[in-house]
Write an enzyme that holds these catalytic residues in place. Structure first.
Site, mmCIF file in Angstrom:
data_model
loop_
_atom_site.group_PDB
_atom_site.id
_atom_site.type_symbol
_atom_site.label_atom_id
_atom_site.label_comp_id
_atom_site.label_asym_id
_atom_site.label_seq_id
_atom_site.Cartn_x
_atom_site.Cartn_y
_atom_site.Cartn_z
ATOM 1 N N SER A 1 58.118 53.685 44.298
ATOM 2 C CA SER A 1 58.589 53.206 45.708
ATOM 3 C C SER A 1 59.339 54.305 46.399
ATOM 4 O O SER A 1 59.452 54.160 47.711
ATOM 5 C CB SER A 1 59.131 51.821 45.760
ATOM 6 O OG SER A 1 58.002 50.873 45.898
ATOM 7 N N LYS B 1 57.834 56.120 48.970
ATOM 8 C CA LYS B 1 57.903 55.643 50.505
ATOM 9 C C LYS B 1 58.762 56.354 51.544
ATOM 10 O O LYS B 1 58.514 56.370 52.540
ATOM 11 C CB LYS B 1 58.036 54.241 50.550
ATOM 12 C CG LYS B 1 57.228 53.216 49.656
ATOM 13 C CD LYS B 1 57.477 51.932 49.377
ATOM 14 C CE LYS B 1 56.681 50.979 48.421
ATOM 15 N NZ LYS B 1 57.214 49.799 48.346
ATOM 16 N N TYR C 1 47.890 55.229 48.412
ATOM 17 C CA TYR C 1 49.286 54.721 48.011
ATOM 18 C C TYR C 1 49.505 54.401 46.602
ATOM 19 O O TYR C 1 50.611 55.120 46.060
ATOM 20 C CB TYR C 1 49.367 53.210 48.750
ATOM 21 C CG TYR C 1 50.485 52.438 48.266
ATOM 22 C CD1 TYR C 1 51.867 52.518 48.784
ATOM 23 C CD2 TYR C 1 50.216 51.487 47.387
ATOM 24 C CE1 TYR C 1 52.688 51.790 48.516
ATOM 25 C CE2 TYR C 1 51.325 50.700 46.724
ATOM 26 C CZ TYR C 1 52.677 50.873 47.283
ATOM 27 O OH TYR C 1 53.587 49.983 47.143
ATOM 28 N N TYR D 1 64.892 46.342 49.017
ATOM 29 C CA TYR D 1 63.981 44.822 49.204
ATOM 30 C C TYR D 1 65.144 43.671 49.521
ATOM 31 O O TYR D 1 66.074 43.847 49.938
ATOM 32 C CB TYR D 1 63.096 44.479 47.953
ATOM 33 C CG TYR D 1 62.315 45.867 47.698
ATOM 34 C CD1 TYR D 1 61.236 46.332 48.645
ATOM 35 C CD2 TYR D 1 62.627 46.146 46.291
ATOM 36 C CE1 TYR D 1 60.703 47.483 48.110
ATOM 37 C CE2 TYR D 1 61.780 47.564 46.223
ATOM 38 C CZ TYR D 1 60.989 48.143 46.962
ATOM 39 O OH TYR D 1 60.176 49.158 46.790
ATOM 40 N N VAL E 1 60.047 51.014 40.975
ATOM 41 C CA VAL E 1 59.843 50.037 39.833
ATOM 42 C C VAL E 1 59.761 51.026 38.536
ATOM 43 O O VAL E 1 59.737 50.494 37.243
ATOM 44 C CB VAL E 1 58.842 49.136 39.850
ATOM 45 C CG1 VAL E 1 58.945 47.990 40.775
ATOM 46 C CG2 VAL E 1 57.367 49.682 40.103
HETATM 47 N N1 GLN Z 1 53.449 51.026 43.124
HETATM 48 C C1 GLN Z 1 54.168 49.837 43.264
HETATM 49 C C2 GLN Z 1 53.620 48.662 43.896
HETATM 50 O O1 GLN Z 1 52.897 48.808 44.679
HETATM 51 C C3 GLN Z 1 55.683 50.293 43.876
HETATM 52 C C4 GLN Z 1 56.584 49.048 43.887
HETATM 53 C C5 GLN Z 1 57.892 49.548 43.712
HETATM 54 O O2 GLN Z 1 58.420 50.441 43.391
HETATM 55 N N2 GLN Z 1 59.093 48.573 44.084
HETATM 56 O O3 GLN Z 1 53.572 47.515 43.206
#
Ligand code: GLN
Length: 309
Positions: free
Chosen positions: A69, A72, A196, A244, A262
């Site tokens: 993530s 992003k 994505y 988050y 993650v």
């Molecule tokens: N690729 C992961 C997902 O879409 C990214 C989530 C994350 O890093 N929090 O679940």
């Protein structure tokens, strides 16, 4: 606040490294993307680039990991460059207070995700830069942006990780279909999610990630990929939404904008001072790196860097 040059930043990183080596509460490695479950929770690395051009590293700072993530942040910068404030008709700017892959809020809020850092919001951002282009071209553009920011061309997508997420990414596809039903996705859900999943599967070392974050610390006109006004806004979103439902706790403990993934990485910005990357694959209950968060909390304590004075 103490200036970077006057501090023994390498000494601070070494002390943090030794404390982290001794800790057994490393959290749990993400396993819902099967390829990520293979990563050892024992890794730890931290890198720091200062506004005056110095850099410091500790641990496995050359080992590439899945940025997930954290990607992003880069796609948001690209989308704002392309669409400007029009992007905000499709995605909000409020913390979600819910898990990164939550579905309930999206239903209540008619397919408009809360912010660009929850999965639904990031899928909309990617859909916006996709805008009828071939997925391969858009991924090329994302990689070019990141490589330019890092000043390093040796940054790549791990296609096994992308496939692993593609094979298991039903929840993200569900979010995308739901948004499409509300008219908030312009491309086929499989296309937007495909891009994505691949952007999430980009791998970088903490050295590369700290370098790539320099455009967000301001202060160095050479690293100016994005206008100062936009940098401030991206940092505001990282602070309020970057972790988050753990964003409030991160702001309280660290006091700096940060974006987690993650894969166990976190990019943290000390505006005007430093770009920091940390990696420890074990996660807490909110999906944020457990030791990574603790390490940047220790760094903020030792340097007294904070956006709150
Ligand atoms: N690729 C992961 C997902 O879409 C990214 C989530 C994350 O890093 N929090 O679940």
């Amino acid at each position: 606040m103490t200036r970077g040059a006057a501090m023994d930043l390498q000494g601070i990183l070494d002390t943090i490294f030794h404390e982290m080596q001794d800790r057994s509460d490393r959290g749990i490695v993400a396993d819902y993307i099967p390829e990520l479950a293979q990563v050892s929770p024992e890794h730890f690395a931290m890198s720091l680039c200062t506004a005056d051009g110095q850099s410091f590293h500790v641990g496995a700072a050359e080992v590439p990991f899945s940025i997930q993530s954290i990607s992003k942040v880069f796609t948001l910068a690209l989308a704002l460059g392309r669409l400007g404030d029009q992007l905000w008709t499709r995605v909000g700017r409020e913390p979600s207070g819910l898990a990164f892959n939550s579905m309930v809020q999206l239903e209540h809020e008619n397919g408009i995700p809360r912010n660009p850092f929850v999965n639904a919001g990031a899928i909309v951002v990617t859909d916006a830069i996709l805008a009828g282009h071939a997925p391969r071209e858009v991924l090329g553009e994302v990689l070019r942006f990141i490589r330019q920011a890092a000043g390093d061309d040796d940054i790549h997508i791990n296609h096994r990780v992308a496939k692993s997420e593609q094979d298991t990414g039903h929840r993200n596809l569900a979010l995308a279909h739901f948004m499409r039903a509300h008219g908030n996705l312009r491309n086929a859900p499989e296309l937007s999610c495909g891009v994505y999943f691949h952007q999430c599967a980009i791998e970088m070392s903490t050295r590369q990630l700290a370098q790539a974050g320099r455009f967000l610390m301001g202060g160095d006109p050479a690293a100016r990929l994005v206008s100062p006004a936009r940098v401030r806004r991206i940092n505001a979103l990282m602070l309020t939404c970057g972790h988050y439902d753990g964003s409030g706790d991160f702001a309280y403990r660290v006091g700096l904008p940060g974006k987690s993934g993650v894969g166990g990485g976190i990019l943290v910005i000390a505006p005007g001072r430093a770009s920091i990357a940390v990696w420890s694959p074990g996660l807490d209950a909110q999906g944020n790196s457990r030791l990574g968060t603790l390490a940047v909390e220790r760094l903020a304590q030792a340097t007294q860097w904070s956006v709150f004075g």
